[in-house]
Design a protein around this motif. Structure first.
Motif, mmCIF file in Angstrom:
data_model
loop_
_atom_site.group_PDB
_atom_site.id
_atom_site.type_symbol
_atom_site.label_atom_id
_atom_site.label_comp_id
_atom_site.label_asym_id
_atom_site.label_seq_id
_atom_site.Cartn_x
_atom_site.Cartn_y
_atom_site.Cartn_z
ATOM 1 N N GLU A 1 0.811 -1.218 0.000
ATOM 2 C CA GLU A 1 0.000 0.000 0.000
ATOM 3 C C GLU A 1 0.841 1.262 0.000
ATOM 4 O OE1 GLU A 1 -2.895 2.174 3.132
ATOM 5 O OE2 GLU A 1 -3.171 0.011 2.945
ATOM 6 N N LYS A 2 2.078 1.171 0.501
ATOM 7 C CA LYS A 2 2.924 2.356 0.585
ATOM 8 C C LYS A 2 3.207 2.965 -0.784
ATOM 9 C CE LYS A 2 3.773 2.853 4.995
ATOM 10 N NZ LYS A 2 3.437 4.073 5.727
ATOM 11 N N SER A 3 3.051 2.173 -1.844
ATOM 12 C CA SER A 3 3.327 2.685 -3.190
ATOM 13 C C SER A 3 2.090 3.273 -3.857
ATOM 14 C CB SER A 3 3.896 1.566 -4.073
ATOM 15 O OG SER A 3 2.950 0.520 -4.221
ATOM 16 N N ILE A 4 0.934 3.197 -3.192
ATOM 17 C CA ILE A 4 -0.307 3.738 -3.757
ATOM 18 C C ILE A 4 -0.359 5.233 -3.490
ATOM 19 C CG2 ILE A 4 -2.818 3.580 -3.784
ATOM 20 C CD1 ILE A 4 -1.518 0.985 -4.610
ATOM 21 N N ARG A 5 -0.656 6.026 -4.516
ATOM 22 C CA ARG A 5 -0.703 7.471 -4.323
ATOM 23 C C ARG A 5 -2.080 8.043 -4.659
ATOM 24 N NH1 ARG A 5 1.834 9.134 -0.842
ATOM 25 N NH2 ARG A 5 1.975 11.251 -1.647
ATOM 26 N N HIS A 6 -2.389 8.170 -5.941
ATOM 27 C CA HIS A 6 -3.625 8.850 -6.341
ATOM 28 C C HIS A 6 -4.847 8.170 -5.728
ATOM 29 C CE1 HIS A 6 -1.126 11.069 -9.074
ATOM 30 N NE2 HIS A 6 -2.154 11.749 -9.528
ATOM 31 N N GLY A 7 -5.617 8.973 -5.011
ATOM 32 C CA GLY A 7 -6.823 8.464 -4.388
ATOM 33 C C GLY A 7 -6.622 7.901 -3.004
ATOM 34 N N HIS A 8 -5.379 7.750 -2.570
ATOM 35 C CA HIS A 8 -5.127 7.236 -1.223
ATOM 36 C C HIS A 8 -5.407 8.342 -0.213
ATOM 37 C CE1 HIS A 8 -3.135 5.538 2.268
ATOM 38 N NE2 HIS A 8 -3.057 4.384 1.626
ATOM 39 N N PRO A 9 -6.118 8.047 0.874
ATOM 40 C CA PRO A 9 -6.454 9.092 1.851
ATOM 41 C C PRO A 9 -5.256 9.851 2.407
ATOM 42 C CG PRO A 9 -7.793 7.148 2.242
ATOM 43 C CD PRO A 9 -6.791 6.769 1.186
ATOM 44 N N SER A 10 -4.074 9.262 2.378
ATOM 45 C CA SER A 10 -2.898 9.963 2.897
ATOM 46 C C SER A 10 -2.556 11.184 2.055
ATOM 47 C CB SER A 10 -1.694 9.021 2.942
ATOM 48 O OG SER A 10 -1.315 8.617 1.636
ATOM 49 N N THR A 11 -3.063 11.248 0.817
ATOM 50 C CA THR A 11 -2.767 12.393 -0.051
ATOM 51 C C THR A 11 -3.781 13.527 0.111
ATOM 52 O OG1 THR A 11 -4.012 11.485 -1.923
ATOM 53 C CG2 THR A 11 -1.697 10.866 -1.752
ATOM 54 N N LEU A 12 -4.777 13.340 0.973
ATOM 55 C CA LEU A 12 -5.745 14.404 1.222
ATOM 56 C C LEU A 12 -5.053 15.617 1.834
ATOM 57 C CD1 LEU A 12 -8.803 15.166 1.235
ATOM 58 C CD2 LEU A 12 -8.862 14.290 3.576
ATOM 59 N N HIS A 13 -4.223 15.366 2.822
ATOM 60 C CA HIS A 13 -3.434 16.414 3.474
ATOM 61 C C HIS A 13 -2.264 15.730 4.150
ATOM 62 C CE1 HIS A 13 -2.150 19.634 6.128
ATOM 63 N NE2 HIS A 13 -3.022 20.461 5.564
ATOM 64 N N LEU A 14 -1.093 16.280 3.992
ATOM 65 C CA LEU A 14 0.083 15.650 4.578
ATOM 66 C C LEU A 14 -0.029 15.613 6.103
ATOM 67 C CD1 LEU A 14 3.741 16.075 3.519
ATOM 68 C CD2 LEU A 14 3.181 16.243 5.935
ATOM 69 N N TYR A 15 0.250 14.431 6.675
ATOM 70 C CA TYR A 15 0.459 14.306 8.111
ATOM 71 C C TYR A 15 1.441 13.173 8.326
ATOM 72 C CZ TYR A 15 -0.427 15.443 12.938
ATOM 73 O OH TYR A 15 -0.271 15.888 14.233
ATOM 74 N N TRP A 16 2.044 13.144 9.493
ATOM 75 C CA TRP A 16 3.208 12.298 9.707
ATOM 76 C C TRP A 16 2.846 10.994 10.398
ATOM 77 C CZ3 TRP A 16 2.736 17.496 10.519
ATOM 78 C CH2 TRP A 16 3.457 18.315 9.640
ATOM 79 N N ARG B 1 4.351 -4.579 9.841
ATOM 80 C CA ARG B 1 5.283 -3.892 8.948
ATOM 81 C C ARG B 1 4.565 -2.712 8.324
ATOM 82 N NH1 ARG B 1 7.916 -6.367 11.503
ATOM 83 N NH2 ARG B 1 8.808 -8.416 11.179
ATOM 84 N N SER B 2 4.506 -1.631 9.060
ATOM 85 C CA SER B 2 3.703 -0.507 8.568
ATOM 86 C C SER B 2 4.516 0.742 8.326
ATOM 87 C CB SER B 2 2.605 -0.187 9.582
ATOM 88 O OG SER B 2 3.156 0.105 10.844
ATOM 89 N N GLU B 3 5.854 0.641 8.298
ATOM 90 C CA GLU B 3 6.673 1.834 8.114
ATOM 91 C C GLU B 3 7.268 1.860 6.718
ATOM 92 O OE1 GLU B 3 6.229 3.729 10.442
ATOM 93 O OE2 GLU B 3 5.559 2.301 11.937
ATOM 94 N N ARG B 4 7.430 3.047 6.191
ATOM 95 C CA ARG B 4 8.033 3.205 4.869
ATOM 96 C C ARG B 4 9.510 2.889 4.943
ATOM 97 N NH1 ARG B 4 6.376 5.646 0.415
ATOM 98 N NH2 ARG B 4 4.680 6.689 1.479
#
Length: 989
Positions: free
Chosen positions: A28-43, A710-713
């Motif tokens: 999932e870490k390689s998914i970008r467009h449409g992924h909720p993490s791209t709504l607004h950057l947070y850490w 294993r949830s870290e980039r």
């Protein structure tokens, strides 16, 4: 005496398909467009797959546990046991479906998972129907909500909503509150509505028959109004962003420009270099550039570099299309990784970093345009910075400036010592003009959206979004919220701490890592142009997330407690009362890893500027709250010890608060991340794991499961392009990466819990742990174990900690509490039924997974922490190499032993003996065995195991060495006995 609840164990407390969860999370870490993490950057966001699987397993009953409560005192038949395994296998298969990215918005899969959650809830309610609190706590028609008191980027509450629960999210920080409102509250509130914004002229035919179901209409309006805002911005500030004319004169010396002569090209970025006055008085304080690299592009065959040209007391850069030569990649830096300063282009004198800092603090740090990047015909076109372009950039006069101060000191903040002390200092004048313009347009476009909604027939109730409105005003506020997220993304790609990615030839955003570094040369984006960084592109990431949101309003419309009433609140975790009577899953801050509040101010200053009328209470303060933020910031709390004390006391308050409120029907789940920090390329681990476990137990919880996820980039900024050039140099990019994560399942401990003796606990562990391990590995009856070798050591901590933490305390014969380290080590030894020392067990387990190949540091940290040691410990013993975020077992020939050194563990001794045996046979091996004699029996067993493992892994040469040593080992032992203690033996090799 109060009646006990009848609470089945949940799936997470018995077994889960961890391999599949981890694989899906990594993918999932390689998914970008449409992924909720791209709504607004947070850490430090969790993957959706991890959170979804954890929530499901946390709320679904283990079938055997339900049967045992329904048939107390009975023993199930073999047929029934097989039925439990089949049922678990079916649930595992559903989890494997759930975690696949393709099923993220698969309504059928989500409804199936929701049905299982409801089934388990009703089973639990039925078991407790006669309890005195049944009406209040176990109403089968009222499923409790799921609360995350550290909501952050919103992964956990979003996944709770996706699974059909009412999600409650809270956070102290306004930025996460906004993000969660945008994910949880707004989409469900305005689902199944047609867009009201003006469609583009060429869109008419395409929209005929369009079905605006779910969030499609909401997303479309964000897209439409973003274009309206872009056009309005162009009318106001378009003159600040001119195109660049390519002339015949410059093409005369650069043939690659001939196709563009006479054309005005859209500028993608203007490249700037910071400048300071020259230290040589002969050049009259002329400003000179500080450039970390002269390389602009590295596309094969189109490599482009800057070449300095000095003419008296003036300098400029010409552009050359050629391969970089030695020195180009370091610009005019002086020194190696940790740069000592820069060379003055005019005089050749060195300008030390300390001097640059002093000049910055005096206001003498400036910037000069050195190149322009334009969009060509399927390529980047690099042009010199001409005076006309420079003059236009200098003409920018920002009407507003973010005066909010950067923290005096904070983890990862580097600009303050250069005189850049306010958030506004991080942006160029032209960038400030653009951001201010878009913020103003948010206020101007809200009335227009409201009028468009009225014209479309919406109810004009006048109630704003912040007060629960659903009419025209609330809709205008909702669209404005999403449009402001586009401004956040614009600021992320539009500040002077961004850098030009020379491999991909694009602008890399400011937060490639969780820090605000000092950059020397930087690109300035074109926010209203046609390439990366423009406002329309920024909002595209936003509306794609909205468009792909699951239509919870429709699929859970008939649910007993559907998720339309999800709610987001600003509240500190230490004192919140939202968890009362609800399920809890949370991902708390990680000690001192990230200063979320300090970093969030970078976005907060712009969100407040744009949305203060929409969220007057939430965005009232000038900065995000700092005092109550639960991190161990020694800068904020006056030293390391005080910071640690603040963090641990606060975390205990949080956990105690949760233990008193959480619904008893299901365990709470808490994510704990190990921190990896690298020094000189070597990875070392944080030491908070045992302390955190102690805090959990002392807060009133018992720990019922621990699962490594294993949830870290894995990738680092240093590995994805040009290195961020800070005053600390390149290694600064490798610090403070989150290495691995463990999910703990915890339940409130019974108030009648008693103490027990250490001997009693050990006897219980010896009886119960083998059964727990068997259930983890084979409880679902599948052919392949659902958990990998490197994860087993951490997974067995859960059943062991369940036995340990159900007691109020465990005491040694003198009446003193047993240390957590001793408990962890004992659990692992008994679970693995091994008498080998902890260091050797770690190496053996790591070897089983990776052999002599490198593996991720995070996994190694999971293995070592389960035995209360560290990767650093193994590296110091010379048994592993830990470098660049990877860990590798060393072969015997790589060991370096000091004279007369005694072995500290069986693995180390075995490798010494193998090294000596390979060099000289039995006699040297016997001499070396003397230095590992206390591990003599363990070494014999390890040699046999390593031979078998090498055969299994196809390591033929290595297998041969261990086989030969195994065959000779008895003779080596005899030789040691024959020669006595070794005083008369030859000197060690």
């Amino acid at each position: 005496m109060a009646t006990e609840y009848l609470l089945p164990k949940k799936l997470i407390e018995t077994g889960i398909p961890l391999k599949d969860i981890n694989e899906a999370s990594a993918r999932e870490k390689s998914i970008r467009h449409g992924h909720p993490s791209t709504l607004h950057l947070y850490w430090a966001r969790r993957p959706l797959a991890t959170a979804r699987a954890v929530l499901f397993a946390q709320l679904v009953n283990d079938p055997e546990s339900v049967w045992q409560l329904q048939h107390p005192g009975e023993t199930p038949s073999e047929q029934q046991v097989d039925g439990f395994k089949t049922r678990r296998s079916d649930l595992f298969k559903l989890i494997k479906e759930l975690v696949q990215w393709e099923n993220t918005n698969n309504a059928a899969v989500m409804k199936k998972a929701h049905a299982e959650i409801l089934r388990s809830w009703r089973e639990t309610c039925e078991l407790n129907r006669n309890h005195p609190d049944a009406a209040r706590l176990f109403d089968p028609e009222k499923l409790p909500a799921l609360h995350d008191p550290f909501a952050g980027g919103g992964t956990i509450p979003l996944e709770a909503q996706r699974l059909g629960l009412r999600a409650l999210a809270s956070d102290l920080n306004p930025i996460p509150v906004l993000i969660n409102k945008a994910q949880l509250e707004i989409p469900a509130r305005f689902a199944n509505r047609e867009p009201v914004g003006p469609a583009e002229q060429d869109q008419g035919a395409l929209l005929l028959g369009q079905q605006w179901t779910g969030t499609a209409g909401l997303a479309e309006d964000v897209r439409r109004y973003a274009r309206v805002m872009r056009d309005m911005a162009f009318a106001r500030i378009g003159a600040l962003y001119p195109k660049r004319l390519v002339t015949a004169e410059e093409a005369a010396t650069r043939p690659e420009l001939l196709p563009y002569v006479g054309r005005e090209l859209t500028v993608i970025a203007w490249i700037w270099a910071r400048t300071v006055p020259t230290p040589n008085p002969a050049f009259h304080n002329a400003p000179v550039p500080l450039i970390s690299s002269y390389v602009l592009g590295k596309k094969p065959g189109k490599e482009t570099v800057l070449e300095p040209v000095v003419e008296g007391d003036r300098w400029r850069f010409k552009i050359a299309r050629r391969k970089p030569i030695r020195g180009d990649e370091n610009g005019n830096k002086v020194g190696k990784a940790n740069a000592t300063g820069f060379s003055c282009l005019l005089s050749g004198d060195v300008i030390p970093l300390d001097e640059i800092r002093k000049l910055g603090q005096k206001g003498k740090l400036d910037a000069e345009m050195v190149a322009i990047v334009c969009e060509g015909d399927r390529e980047r076109v690099y042009l010199e910075a001409d005076e006309a372009q420079k003059a236009i950039a200098r003409s920018a006069q920002p009407p507003w400036f973010p005066e909010t101060k950067l923290p005096d000191q904070a983890l990862g903040f580097r600009t303050q010592v250069y005189g850049m002390t306010r958030y506004g200092d991080l942006f160029s004048p032209r960038q400030l003009c653009a951001l201010d313009c878009f913020c103003d347009l948010i206020s101007e476009i809200r009335p227009r959206i409201r009028q468009d909604a009225i014209a479309a027939g919406w109810e004009d109730d006048g109630t704003p979004l912040d007060r629960g409105g659903r009419g025209t005003q609330a809709y205008a506020d909702a669209i404005a919220t999403y449009l402001s997220f586009g401004i956040s993304r614009l600021s992320d790609f539009g500040s002077t701490i961004c850098f030009w990615h020379i491999a991909r030839e694009i602008i890399s955003h400011a937060f490639g890592r969780q820090a605000i570094p000092m950059t020397w040369d930087f690109p300035e984006e074109n926010p209203i142009g046609d390439e990366t960084g423009k406002y329309v592109d920024s909002t595209e990431f936003v509306w794609l997330v909205i468009e792909k949101a699951l239509n919870v309003a429709e699929i859970y419309a008939d649910s007993i407690e559907h998720c339309l009433s999800s709610q987001v609140t600003q509240s500190p975790a230490q004192t919140q009362q939202i968890s009362k009577g609800n399920f809890v899953s949370t991902d708390p801050p990680y000690y001192d890893n990230i200063g979320y509040a300090d970093l969030s101010d970078y976005f907060y200053v712009w969100q407040r500027h744009a949305l203060s009328q929409v969220y007057p209470t939430l965005l009232k303060a000038e900065q995000t709250p700092k005092e109550e933020e639960l991190i161990a910031s020694q800068y904020r709390h006056g030293g390391k010890e005080k910071a640690e004390s603040f963090f641990m006391e606060g975390m205990r308050d949080v956990l105690k608060n949760l233990a008193e409120q959480v619904h008893p029907a299901a365990p709470a789940t808490i994510y704990y991340a190990f921190k990896e920090s690298e020094t000189k390329g070597k990875a070392t681990a944080s030491s908070g794991w045992e302390t955190f476990l102690e805090a959990v137990v002392k807060s009133g919880f018992e720990i019922t499961a621990t699962w490594p996820v294993r949830s870290e980039r894995g990738g680092r900024m240093i590995a994805i392009g040009k290195k961020a050039q800070t005053d600390e140099g390149e290694e600064d990019n490798n610090k403070n990466a989150l290495a691995s994560c463990v999910v703990l399942a915890v339940r409130p401990r019974s108030p009648r819990a008693k103490s027990c003796s250490w001997n009693q606990l050990q006897n219980e562990l010896k009886t119960e742990l083998p059964r727990a391990v068997e259930r983890i590995l084979h409880g679902a009856g599948e052919d392949e174990a659902p958990i990998g070798a490197t994860d087993l050591s951490q997974a067995v901590i859960g059943p062991g900690m369940m036995i340990y933490s159900k007691y109020r305390e465990v005491l040694d014969p003198e009446g003193e509490p047993i240390p957590m380290r001793t408990v962890l080590q004992t659990i692992n030894r008994l679970a693995t039924q091994s008498n080998t020392d902890d260091e050797s067990q770690c190496c053996r387990q790591w070897f089983e997974e990776y052999g002599f190949e490198p593996g991720p540091f995070g996994e190694a940290e999971v293995v070592t922490k389960s035995r209360s040691i560290s990767v650093d410990r193994l590296a110091n013993l010379g048994m592993v190499e830990s470098r660049g975020g990877a860990v590798r077992i060393l072969r015997a020939g790589e060991y370096k032993r000091k004279e007369s050194e005694q072995a500290q563990c069986a693995w180390q001794g075995m490798q010494w003996i193998l090294q000596a045996f390979n060099q000289g046979g039995n006699q040297p091996a016997a001499r070396m065995l003397r230095h590992a004699q206390k591990f003599e029996g363990q070494i014999a067993g390890l040699v046999k195991e390593l031979y078998e493992l090498c055969v299994r892994k196809g390591l033929t040469a290595d297998a041969g060495q261990y086989r030969d040593l195994d065959q000779a080992y008895e003779d080596i032992e005899k030789l040691l006995i024959t020669t006595g203690s070794g005083e008369n033996m030859e000197m060690d090799i």
